[in-house]
Write a protein that holds these residues in place. Sequence first.
Motif, PDB file in Angstrom:
ATOM      1  N   GLY A   1      19.907 -41.456 -14.881  1.00  0.00           N
ATOM      2  CA  GLY A   1      20.248 -40.161 -14.290  1.00  0.00           C
ATOM      3  C   GLY A   1      19.879 -38.961 -15.124  1.00  0.00           C
ATOM      4  O   GLY A   1      18.783 -38.868 -15.661  1.00  0.00           O
ATOM      5  N   THR A   2      20.842 -38.048 -15.270  1.00  0.00           N
ATOM      6  CA  THR A   2      20.583 -36.764 -15.922  1.00  0.00           C
ATOM      7  C   THR A   2      20.783 -36.788 -17.435  1.00  0.00           C
ATOM      8  O   THR A   2      20.613 -35.775 -18.099  1.00  0.00           O
ATOM      9  CB  THR A   2      21.492 -35.673 -15.313  1.00  0.00           C
ATOM     10  OG1 THR A   2      22.859 -36.043 -15.551  1.00  0.00           O
ATOM     11  CG2 THR A   2      21.251 -35.516 -13.823  1.00  0.00           C
ATOM     12  N   GLU A   3      21.158 -37.955 -17.993  1.00  0.00           N
ATOM     13  CA  GLU A   3      21.423 -38.073 -19.434  1.00  0.00           C
ATOM     14  C   GLU A   3      20.657 -39.263 -20.035  1.00  0.00           C
ATOM     15  O   GLU A   3      21.258 -40.136 -20.671  1.00  0.00           O
ATOM     16  CB  GLU A   3      22.931 -38.273 -19.681  1.00  0.00           C
ATOM     17  CG  GLU A   3      23.831 -37.296 -18.958  1.00  0.00           C
ATOM     18  CD  GLU A   3      23.943 -35.955 -19.643  1.00  0.00           C
ATOM     19  OE1 GLU A   3      23.990 -35.921 -20.882  1.00  0.00           O
ATOM     20  OE2 GLU A   3      23.968 -34.937 -18.928  1.00  0.00           O
ATOM     21  N   PRO A   4      19.346 -39.345 -19.858  1.00  0.00           N
ATOM     22  CA  PRO A   4      18.602 -40.522 -20.332  1.00  0.00           C
ATOM     23  C   PRO A   4      18.447 -40.572 -21.847  1.00  0.00           C
ATOM     24  O   PRO A   4      18.448 -39.532 -22.518  1.00  0.00           O
ATOM     25  CB  PRO A   4      17.233 -40.353 -19.674  1.00  0.00           C
ATOM     26  CG  PRO A   4      17.081 -38.872 -19.541  1.00  0.00           C
ATOM     27  CD  PRO A   4      18.466 -38.362 -19.240  1.00  0.00           C
ATOM     28  N   GLU A   5      18.347 -41.799 -22.374  1.00  0.00           N
ATOM     29  CA  GLU A   5      18.040 -42.012 -23.795  1.00  0.00           C
ATOM     30  C   GLU A   5      16.820 -42.910 -23.868  1.00  0.00           C
ATOM     31  O   GLU A   5      16.742 -43.910 -23.163  1.00  0.00           O
ATOM     32  CB  GLU A   5      19.222 -42.680 -24.500  1.00  0.00           C
ATOM     33  CG  GLU A   5      20.321 -41.707 -24.818  1.00  0.00           C
ATOM     34  CD  GLU A   5      21.288 -42.237 -25.860  1.00  0.00           C
ATOM     35  OE1 GLU A   5      20.857 -42.982 -26.760  1.00  0.00           O
ATOM     36  OE2 GLU A   5      22.467 -41.895 -25.758  1.00  0.00           O
ATOM     37  N   TRP A   6      15.889 -42.545 -24.768  1.00  0.00           N
ATOM     38  CA  TRP A   6      14.682 -43.352 -24.946  1.00  0.00           C
ATOM     39  C   TRP A   6      14.584 -43.928 -26.358  1.00  0.00           C
ATOM     40  O   TRP A   6      14.287 -45.078 -26.528  1.00  0.00           O
ATOM     41  CB  TRP A   6      13.423 -42.522 -24.639  1.00  0.00           C
ATOM     42  CG  TRP A   6      13.292 -42.145 -23.211  1.00  0.00           C
ATOM     43  CD1 TRP A   6      12.843 -42.932 -22.188  1.00  0.00           C
ATOM     44  CD2 TRP A   6      13.603 -40.875 -22.626  1.00  0.00           C
ATOM     45  NE1 TRP A   6      12.872 -42.229 -21.013  1.00  0.00           N
ATOM     46  CE2 TRP A   6      13.326 -40.965 -21.246  1.00  0.00           C
ATOM     47  CE3 TRP A   6      14.098 -39.677 -23.127  1.00  0.00           C
ATOM     48  CZ2 TRP A   6      13.507 -39.902 -20.371  1.00  0.00           C
ATOM     49  CZ3 TRP A   6      14.286 -38.623 -22.258  1.00  0.00           C
ATOM     50  CH2 TRP A   6      13.991 -38.736 -20.887  1.00  0.00           C
ATOM     51  N   ASN A   7      14.752 -43.092 -27.367  1.00  0.00           N
ATOM     52  CA  ASN A   7      14.576 -43.500 -28.767  1.00  0.00           C
ATOM     53  C   ASN A   7      13.250 -44.244 -28.953  1.00  0.00           C
ATOM     54  O   ASN A   7      13.214 -45.362 -29.471  1.00  0.00           O
ATOM     55  CB  ASN A   7      15.763 -44.339 -29.249  1.00  0.00           C
ATOM     56  CG  ASN A   7      17.022 -43.506 -29.344  1.00  0.00           C
ATOM     57  OD1 ASN A   7      17.000 -42.420 -29.906  1.00  0.00           O
ATOM     58  ND2 ASN A   7      18.098 -43.990 -28.766  1.00  0.00           N
ATOM     59  N   GLU A   8      12.174 -43.607 -28.511  1.00  0.00           N
ATOM     60  CA  GLU A   8      10.840 -44.193 -28.591  1.00  0.00           C
ATOM     61  C   GLU A   8       9.940 -43.341 -29.479  1.00  0.00           C
ATOM     62  O   GLU A   8      10.068 -42.122 -29.522  1.00  0.00           O
ATOM     63  CB  GLU A   8      10.201 -44.292 -27.199  1.00  0.00           C
ATOM     64  CG  GLU A   8      10.880 -45.279 -26.289  1.00  0.00           C
ATOM     65  CD  GLU A   8      10.224 -45.353 -24.918  1.00  0.00           C
ATOM     66  OE1 GLU A   8       8.985 -45.243 -24.828  1.00  0.00           O
ATOM     67  OE2 GLU A   8      10.958 -45.513 -23.933  1.00  0.00           O
ATOM     68  N   ASN A   9       9.004 -44.014 -30.162  1.00  0.00           N
ATOM     69  CA  ASN A   9       8.041 -43.328 -31.025  1.00  0.00           C
ATOM     70  C   ASN A   9       6.664 -43.329 -30.391  1.00  0.00           C
ATOM     71  O   ASN A   9       6.255 -44.323 -29.784  1.00  0.00           O
ATOM     72  CB  ASN A   9       7.955 -44.037 -32.383  1.00  0.00           C
ATOM     73  CG  ASN A   9       9.205 -43.806 -33.196  1.00  0.00           C
ATOM     74  OD1 ASN A   9       9.510 -42.681 -33.559  1.00  0.00           O
ATOM     75  ND2 ASN A   9       9.934 -44.868 -33.473  1.00  0.00           N
ATOM     76  N   PHE A  10       5.950 -42.225 -30.579  1.00  0.00           N
ATOM     77  CA  PHE A  10       4.586 -42.075 -30.082  1.00  0.00           C
ATOM     78  C   PHE A  10       3.732 -41.507 -31.206  1.00  0.00           C
ATOM     79  O   PHE A  10       4.214 -40.719 -32.010  1.00  0.00           O
ATOM     80  CB  PHE A  10       4.554 -41.131 -28.875  1.00  0.00           C
ATOM     81  CG  PHE A  10       5.408 -41.612 -27.738  1.00  0.00           C
ATOM     82  CD1 PHE A  10       4.882 -42.438 -26.767  1.00  0.00           C
ATOM     83  CD2 PHE A  10       6.748 -41.266 -27.670  1.00  0.00           C
ATOM     84  CE1 PHE A  10       5.671 -42.913 -25.728  1.00  0.00           C
ATOM     85  CE2 PHE A  10       7.549 -41.730 -26.638  1.00  0.00           C
ATOM     86  CZ  PHE A  10       6.999 -42.554 -25.665  1.00  0.00           C
TER      87      PHE A  10
END
Length: 150
Positions: free
Chosen positions: A47-56
Motif C-alpha cells: 500500500g502507501t507505506e512500502p519498504e524495499w531495502n534494496e541496493n542499486f
Amino acid sequence: MAQGTLEVLLVNAKGLENTDFLSDMDPYVILTCRTQEQKSSVASGKGTEPEWNENFVFSVNSEGVSELTLKIMDSDGITQDDFVGEATISLDALFTEGSIPPTVYNVVKDQEYRGEIRVGLNFIPEVRREHNYGAEEESLGGWKESSSGY
C-alpha cells in the motif's frame, strides 16, 4: 570530472497516494540516472507505506550526471501500471561529500506533494593510475638490480 560508481539504497516510502480503490496498491520504483534505468521489486500489498531495502548500482560520470529520478509506480496485474509520483534528487552534493545517509525526499505528482521516499546515496570515485614505468623499476627493483653473475 569524476567517474565512478553511484550506489543507491532504496529504503522505503510513506504517505503515498493510494491509486487502488478496492485494495492496497503494489508499489515499485523505476530509478533513472541519465540513460541507465533499473527497477525495484514490487512491494506486493504494501500500500502507501512500502519498504524495499534494496541496493542499486549505476556507473556515472559526475560531469554528465546531475540528478537521479525515482518514479513510483503501482503494479496492476491486468491494466496498465499507475503512476503514483516521482522524486528528483540532485547529485551535486553527493559528488562533493561522497556519501549521503538515508534521507527523505518529497514525492510529487502534478506539482503536488504525494508522500515521501527515503533513499541513501554513495559515490565511489574510480581510481585512475598513471603508469610511470621508469619510477616503478626503481622502486620495485627490476632488471637494473638483478645480478648478472650466471
